[in-house]
Write a protein that holds these residues in place. Structure first.
Motif, PDB file in Angstrom:
ATOM      1  N   HIS A 218       0.834  -1.207   0.000  1.00 50.96           N
ATOM      2  CA  HIS A 218       0.000   0.000   0.000  1.00 50.96           C
ATOM      3  C   HIS A 218       0.863   1.249   0.000  1.00 50.96           C
ATOM      4  O   HIS A 218       0.576   2.225  -0.724  1.00 50.96           O
ATOM      5  N   ALA A 219       1.918   1.251   0.817  1.00 56.06           N
ATOM      6  CA  ALA A 219       2.777   2.434   0.892  1.00 56.06           C
ATOM      7  C   ALA A 219       3.418   2.739  -0.457  1.00 56.06           C
ATOM      8  O   ALA A 219       3.558   3.902  -0.851  1.00 56.06           O
ATOM      9  N   ARG A 220       3.783   1.696  -1.191  1.00 55.76           N
ATOM     10  CA  ARG A 220       4.484   1.906  -2.462  1.00 55.76           C
ATOM     11  C   ARG A 220       3.528   2.202  -3.604  1.00 55.76           C
ATOM     12  O   ARG A 220       3.831   3.009  -4.483  1.00 55.76           O
ATOM     13  N   THR A 221       2.362   1.559  -3.611  1.00 51.73           N
ATOM     14  CA  THR A 221       1.479   1.668  -4.784  1.00 51.73           C
ATOM     15  C   THR A 221       0.192   2.431  -4.513  1.00 51.73           C
ATOM     16  O   THR A 221      -0.501   2.806  -5.457  1.00 51.73           O
ATOM     17  N   GLY A 222      -0.159   2.613  -3.237  1.00 51.45           N
ATOM     18  CA  GLY A 222      -1.438   3.239  -2.917  1.00 51.45           C
ATOM     19  C   GLY A 222      -2.623   2.300  -3.014  1.00 51.45           C
ATOM     20  O   GLY A 222      -3.774   2.742  -2.935  1.00 51.45           O
ATOM     21  N   ALA A 223      -2.387   0.990  -3.163  1.00 52.53           N
ATOM     22  CA  ALA A 223      -3.479   0.021  -3.311  1.00 52.53           C
ATOM     23  C   ALA A 223      -4.330  -0.018  -2.039  1.00 52.53           C
ATOM     24  O   ALA A 223      -3.878  -0.509  -1.004  1.00 52.53           O
ATOM     25  N   GLU A 224      -5.566   0.504  -2.146  1.00 49.34           N
ATOM     26  CA  GLU A 224      -6.424   0.585  -0.963  1.00 49.34           C
ATOM     27  C   GLU A 224      -6.855  -0.800  -0.479  1.00 49.34           C
ATOM     28  O   GLU A 224      -7.054  -1.012   0.715  1.00 49.34           O
ATOM     29  N   ALA A 544      14.305 -13.804   5.843  1.00 52.49           N
ATOM     30  CA  ALA A 544      14.844 -12.860   6.827  1.00 52.49           C
ATOM     31  C   ALA A 544      16.233 -12.398   6.408  1.00 52.49           C
ATOM     32  O   ALA A 544      16.588 -11.219   6.561  1.00 52.49           O
ATOM     33  N   ALA A 545      17.028 -13.311   5.874  1.00 59.86           N
ATOM     34  CA  ALA A 545      18.375 -12.948   5.412  1.00 59.86           C
ATOM     35  C   ALA A 545      18.288 -11.969   4.245  1.00 59.86           C
ATOM     36  O   ALA A 545      19.080 -11.016   4.167  1.00 59.86           O
ATOM     37  N   ALA A 546      17.335 -12.189   3.335  1.00 59.08           N
ATOM     38  CA  ALA A 546      17.180 -11.267   2.205  1.00 59.08           C
ATOM     39  C   ALA A 546      16.890  -9.856   2.702  1.00 59.08           C
ATOM     40  O   ALA A 546      17.469  -8.873   2.213  1.00 59.08           O
ATOM     41  N   ASN A 547      16.001  -9.728   3.685  1.00 59.48           N
ATOM     42  CA  ASN A 547      15.686  -8.414   4.257  1.00 59.48           C
ATOM     43  C   ASN A 547      16.909  -7.778   4.901  1.00 59.48           C
ATOM     44  O   ASN A 547      17.188  -6.594   4.692  1.00 59.48           O
ATOM     45  N   ALA A 548      17.637  -8.556   5.710  1.00 59.26           N
ATOM     46  CA  ALA A 548      18.795  -8.006   6.422  1.00 59.26           C
ATOM     47  C   ALA A 548      19.918  -7.630   5.454  1.00 59.26           C
ATOM     48  O   ALA A 548      20.564  -6.580   5.599  1.00 59.26           O
ATOM     49  N   LEU A 549      20.177  -8.480   4.465  1.00 64.87           N
ATOM     50  CA  LEU A 549      21.206  -8.184   3.467  1.00 64.87           C
ATOM     51  C   LEU A 549      20.875  -6.894   2.722  1.00 64.87           C
ATOM     52  O   LEU A 549      21.748  -6.054   2.468  1.00 64.87           O
ATOM     53  N   LEU A 550      19.606  -6.731   2.371  1.00 71.61           N
ATOM     54  CA  LEU A 550      19.181  -5.552   1.617  1.00 71.61           C
ATOM     55  C   LEU A 550      19.349  -4.281   2.449  1.00 71.61           C
ATOM     56  O   LEU A 550      19.853  -3.258   1.958  1.00 71.61           O
ATOM     57  N   ALA A 551      18.920  -4.324   3.710  1.00 75.54           N
ATOM     58  CA  ALA A 551      19.035  -3.148   4.572  1.00 75.54           C
ATOM     59  C   ALA A 551      20.502  -2.795   4.819  1.00 75.54           C
ATOM     60  O   ALA A 551      20.880  -1.616   4.812  1.00 75.54           O
ATOM     61  N   TYR A 552      21.320  -3.823   5.035  1.00 70.34           N
ATOM     62  CA  TYR A 552      22.744  -3.551   5.256  1.00 70.34           C
ATOM     63  C   TYR A 552      23.369  -2.921   4.011  1.00 70.34           C
ATOM     64  O   TYR A 552      24.168  -1.975   4.107  1.00 70.34           O
ATOM     65  N   GLY A 586       9.315 -12.510   2.402  1.00 71.07           N
ATOM     66  CA  GLY A 586      10.020 -12.364   1.132  1.00 71.07           C
ATOM     67  C   GLY A 586       9.356 -11.341   0.237  1.00 71.07           C
ATOM     68  O   GLY A 586      10.028 -10.543  -0.442  1.00 71.07           O
ATOM     69  N   LEU A 587       8.021 -11.328   0.208  1.00 74.08           N
ATOM     70  CA  LEU A 587       7.292 -10.325  -0.568  1.00 74.08           C
ATOM     71  C   LEU A 587       7.549  -8.924  -0.016  1.00 74.08           C
ATOM     72  O   LEU A 587       7.664  -7.952  -0.781  1.00 74.08           O
ATOM     73  N   ALA A 588       7.645  -8.804   1.304  1.00 72.46           N
ATOM     74  CA  ALA A 588       7.954  -7.506   1.911  1.00 72.46           C
ATOM     75  C   ALA A 588       9.339  -7.027   1.480  1.00 72.46           C
ATOM     76  O   ALA A 588       9.540  -5.838   1.188  1.00 72.46           O
ATOM     77  N   ALA A 589      10.311  -7.949   1.428  1.00 70.28           N
ATOM     78  CA  ALA A 589      11.647  -7.586   0.963  1.00 70.28           C
ATOM     79  C   ALA A 589      11.610  -7.147  -0.497  1.00 70.28           C
ATOM     80  O   ALA A 589      12.290  -6.193  -0.903  1.00 70.28           O
ATOM     81  N   ALA A 590      10.802  -7.837  -1.304  1.00 63.97           N
ATOM     82  CA  ALA A 590      10.688  -7.471  -2.717  1.00 63.97           C
ATOM     83  C   ALA A 590      10.103  -6.067  -2.875  1.00 63.97           C
ATOM     84  O   ALA A 590      10.510  -5.315  -3.775  1.00 63.97           O
ATOM     85  N   GLU A 591       9.160  -5.698  -2.015  1.00 65.44           N
ATOM     86  CA  GLU A 591       8.624  -4.331  -2.043  1.00 65.44           C
ATOM     87  C   GLU A 591       9.734  -3.309  -1.774  1.00 65.44           C
ATOM     88  O   GLU A 591       9.786  -2.249  -2.407  1.00 65.44           O
ATOM     89  N   ALA A 592      10.621  -3.632  -0.836  1.00 69.16           N
ATOM     90  CA  ALA A 592      11.725  -2.718  -0.527  1.00 69.16           C
ATOM     91  C   ALA A 592      12.659  -2.565  -1.722  1.00 69.16           C
ATOM     92  O   ALA A 592      13.137  -1.468  -2.021  1.00 69.16           O
ATOM     93  N   VAL A 593      12.923  -3.674  -2.427  1.00 66.63           N
ATOM     94  CA  VAL A 593      13.790  -3.608  -3.607  1.00 66.63           C
ATOM     95  C   VAL A 593      13.172  -2.691  -4.661  1.00 66.63           C
ATOM     96  O   VAL A 593      13.848  -1.824  -5.241  1.00 66.63           O
ATOM     97  N   LEU A 594      11.865  -2.862  -4.901  1.00 69.42           N
ATOM     98  CA  LEU A 594      11.215  -2.046  -5.921  1.00 69.42           C
ATOM     99  C   LEU A 594      11.175  -0.568  -5.531  1.00 69.42           C
ATOM    100  O   LEU A 594      11.151   0.304  -6.398  1.00 69.42           O
ATOM    101  N   ASP A 595      11.182  -0.291  -4.224  1.00 68.71           N
ATOM    102  CA  ASP A 595      11.158   1.106  -3.777  1.00 68.71           C
ATOM    103  C   ASP A 595      12.555   1.711  -3.669  1.00 68.71           C
ATOM    104  O   ASP A 595      12.694   2.909  -3.467  1.00 68.71           O
ATOM    105  N   ALA A 624       7.919   4.544   3.458  1.00 66.59           N
ATOM    106  CA  ALA A 624       8.595   3.948   2.297  1.00 66.59           C
ATOM    107  C   ALA A 624       9.140   2.570   2.676  1.00 66.59           C
ATOM    108  O   ALA A 624       9.856   2.426   3.672  1.00 66.59           O
ATOM    109  N   PRO A 625       8.815   1.529   1.898  1.00 64.21           N
ATOM    110  CA  PRO A 625       9.187   0.155   2.276  1.00 64.21           C
ATOM    111  C   PRO A 625      10.686  -0.044   2.453  1.00 64.21           C
ATOM    112  O   PRO A 625      11.475   0.263   1.547  1.00 64.21           O
ATOM    113  N   GLY A 626      11.069  -0.527   3.643  1.00 61.20           N
ATOM    114  CA  GLY A 626      12.454  -0.917   3.889  1.00 61.20           C
ATOM    115  C   GLY A 626      13.434   0.228   3.997  1.00 61.20           C
ATOM    116  O   GLY A 626      14.649   0.003   3.979  1.00 61.20           O
ATOM    117  N   ALA A 627      12.943   1.475   4.112  1.00 62.56           N
ATOM    118  CA  ALA A 627      13.860   2.619   4.207  1.00 62.56           C
ATOM    119  C   ALA A 627      14.786   2.460   5.405  1.00 62.56           C
ATOM    120  O   ALA A 627      14.388   1.960   6.462  1.00 62.56           O
TER     121      ALA A 627
END
Length: 678
Positions: A218-224, A544-552, A586-595, A624-627
């Motif tokens: 929702h944060a990235r696309t506005g999908a209600e 979880a590793a994908a999220n942590a690797l991306l944030a780092y 994993g989908l949440a991490a993918a949202e962060a990548v796209l943002d 913003a996802p994963g900021a």
């Protein structure tokens, strides 16, 4: 006389230390003993707050005759699944492949080479509902071992070969794009329960990781529609019996579709994940209910799960003493109208019964009701009166015999709690919650990390356990440290997170495919190296590793960590559109990548400067996802994102970048808020 488990630290194993069964912990010595005696191994796996584990222990493992038979014909090995998730995962996969279902207690018969050949879960003491008794199973397996050994070993060998051939459909090394995330959202919409919130039927589990995906989408696309599913599910859970209406915190799951009657055990990981979800829901919507539940859940964790050493205990049992010496599920939490009258008097008891949905028939067993907030409330209530009722009921409940607590500190789950408490404390100006997060992080560094930054999975009473950390430990602890770094402005937490994600790169990642293993390359070798990307009760180590690797990578600009995160998310490209309920993290991490994800640097004269604090808080409240957020003084070397950042006009200043492009620096709170919520 106590058995070998008396020397263990796991509360679950210690519960069995006085059994007449001659238990062994999982060890090479146990299998050597089986080889020497030429007998099979009985592997029994459970955990301390598992209701049916307690039932089977009482019926069978405390029974002298059953124990004598086991001791004569088997080597019996008891495993705490929370201490050894690798052992649990390998044999649970075998159980599910053979029987189509799994669960705990898990009962597996092994050869002395640790190869499984017969499986089950709970077995009753006498034949029941088509199930053989445990004694019949023991006798049948013993007979097969003695009379048809070749057949048994052939079956065991085939099972091991079949497991080895069950490779994951990895997809490719590219991250999911708009199309896959839209398909995942569509799949969730199809499985959504619009009347009750949540997904699927009974039993109904809190979908915390899917909710994170929905909020980010929702944060990235506005999908209600995504926001609606998340907010409605959160409201239904918070009004249901799965949420403790007096003390805060969530039970493990609901046995019905309406969130009314829970399975009453309370797990640290559920409450950490849900605390964070509700805090993020408040951040997105300003919902007062979300704010209340986030804070009550945080307070529950600190009040009831915090250990003397500053870490967080694993769980509270579902069962407790009903006052007669019997252990009964849920008795600590449920109320009858008569019990309400005893505590509150006639008038207030009538109000409480109406407000919390307590009826003469009851919603649970023996006329008792689980407290909830019924959906259709047309009762006007005095908030002060309800607060008084809650306070008196909670005080009366505290006089009841409390459920047992599993004091084991699990690294991964403490990492999740650190992230939740740090963010909740920052959002709601509760420095005590941030301090609790820091204390838990300090414990992990002091007790769970060695000189090479290798993690020990568990500790208890200030003593580290013997079991090595698995992928989820490294990933979730890194996640907690990264959240703490953003909230506190202390770069040491980013540094510690870096040590952990480096281990992920070196010891848990397949260099050819980029896929991840649950155990390190140098860990104990089981019959199969476990590898599961799907999120179940908690995030998988993989996602979880994908999220942590991306944030780092966002904090440091490290290309190897970014590449590893994107390669790991290839599995989400494959599974997201097909089984979105089981890959939410994993989908949440993918949202962060796209943002991006977005990189936010706040520079100010000091962390205590009002302007700095205001910009910092605004950055943390961005949706913003994963900021990632770094805060510090100009020229500070605490965070790479602060390098070459200066004040504008002598004022605290925010810098926001993503995808190698930066916005103009700003000193204005409204401008920063707009950039981060765009």
């Amino acid at each position: 006389m106590p058995n070998r488990l008396a020397h263990e630290t796991s509360p679950y194993l210690l519960q069995h230390a006085d059994n007449p069964v001659d238990w062994w912990p999982w060890s090479a010595e146990a299998f050597e003993e089986a080889r020497k005696r030429n007998v099979p191994v009985l592997l029994s796996v459970g955990y301390s707050s598992c209701h049916w584990c307690h039932v089977m222990a009482h019926e069978s493992f405390e029974d002298q005759q059953t124990a004598e038979y086991l001791n004569a014909h088997y080597v019996s090995v008891k495993v705490d699944r929370e201490e050894r998730p690798d052992v649990d995962a390998v044999y649970m996969e075998a159980v599910q492949a053979a029987t189509g279902q799994g669960g705990w207690p898990m009962t597996v018969f092994l050869t002395p080479e640790a190869e499984p050949f017969y499986f089950g879960t709970y077995f009753p003491p006498a034949p029941r509902q088509g199930m053989p008794s445990f004694r019949q199973v023991l006798q049948g397996v013993h007979q097969a071992w003695d009379e048809r050994r070749d057949e048994v070993t052939e079956v065991a060998g085939k099972i091991v070969r079949d497991l080895a051939g069950r490779e994951i459909s990895y997809g490719d090394a590219r991250t999911p794009g708009e199309e896959e995330l839209a398909q995942a959202l569509l799949g969730l919409t199809r499985e959504y329960d619009p009347q009750r919130g949540g997904f699927g039927g009974a039993p109904k589990f809190p979908p915390s990781m899917v909710l994170e995906f929905l909020l980010r989408h929702h944060a990235r696309t506005g999908a209600e529609g995504a926001l609606q599913m998340a907010s409605d599910t959160c409201e239904r859970m918070a009004r249901g019996g799965i949420y403790d209406q007096l003390g805060g915190g969530f039970a493990r799951y609901s046995v019905d579709r309406d969130w009314v009657v829970p399975h009453f055990e309370k797990m640290l990981y559920d409450n950490a994940l849900l605390c964070r979800v509700y805090a993020h829901l408040w951040r997105a919507t300003g919902s007062e209910l979300a704010r209340r539940v986030a804070l009550e859940t945080a307070d529950f964790m600190v009040r009831e799960l915090r250990t003397n050493e500053g870490g967080f205990a694993s769980a509270l049992d579902a069962d407790s003493d009903d006052g007669t010496g019997r252990h009964v599920e849920g008795v600590y939490y449920v109320w009858t109208p008569e019990q309400l009258r005893e505590v509150l008097g006639e008038q207030d008891a009538e109000l409480a019964a109406q407000y919390f949905g307590v009826t003469e028939e009851g919603t649970f067993e023996e006329g008792a009701s689980v407290l909830q907030l019924p959906q259709q409330q047309d009762v006007l209530v005095d908030a002060g009166k309800i607060a008084s009722v809650r306070e008196r009921l909670l005080a009366a409940r505290s006089e009841r015999p409390a459920p047992g607590r599993d004091d084991k500190v699990v690294a991964a789950w403490n990492g999740l709690a650190i992230a939740a408490l740090a963010e909740t404390g920052a959002y709601f100006d509760r420095p005590d919650l941030v301090e609790a997060a820091v204390a838990a992080a300090d414990l992990l560094v002091r007790l769970h990390l060695d000189e090479q930054a290798r993690l020990t999975r568990t500790s208890k009473d200030g003593h580290a356990g013997a079991n090595a950390g698995v992928l989820e430990d490294y990933a979730d602890v890194a996640e907690g440290f990264l959240a703490l770094a953003s909230v506190t402005g202390e770069g040491v937490w980013l540094e510690f997170a870096g040590f952990l994600v480096d281990h992920v790169l070196v010891r848990f990642t397949d260099p050819e495919s980029g896929s991840l293993y649950d155990t390190a390359a140098d860990a104990e070798q089981l019959i199969r190296r476990p590898q599961d990307p799907t999120d179940n009760a908690a995030p998988s180590g993989w996602t979880a590793a994908a999220n942590a690797l991306l944030a780092y990578a966002a904090h440091t600009g490290s290309e190897p960590h970014r590449t590893a995160a994107e390669r790991a998310l290839g599995v989400v490209k494959a599974l997201g559109p097909r089984v979105p309920r089981f890959i939410g993290w994993g989908l949440a991490a993918a949202e962060a990548v796209l943002d991006g994800p977005r990189e936010v640097a706040i520079v100010g004269p000091s962390l205590d400067h009002e302007g700095t604090k205001t910009l910092h808080r605004t950055a943390l409240l961005g949706t913003a996802p994963g900021a990632v957020v770094a805060v510090g003084a100009p020229e500070s070397d605490e965070f790479p994102l602060l390098a070459d950042r200066s004040l504008v006009g002598g004022e605290p200043t925010a810098y926001v970048c993503r995808n190698f492009t930066c916005d103009a620096p700003t000193t204005e709170v409204d401008r920063l808020r707009a950039v981060l919520n765009d």
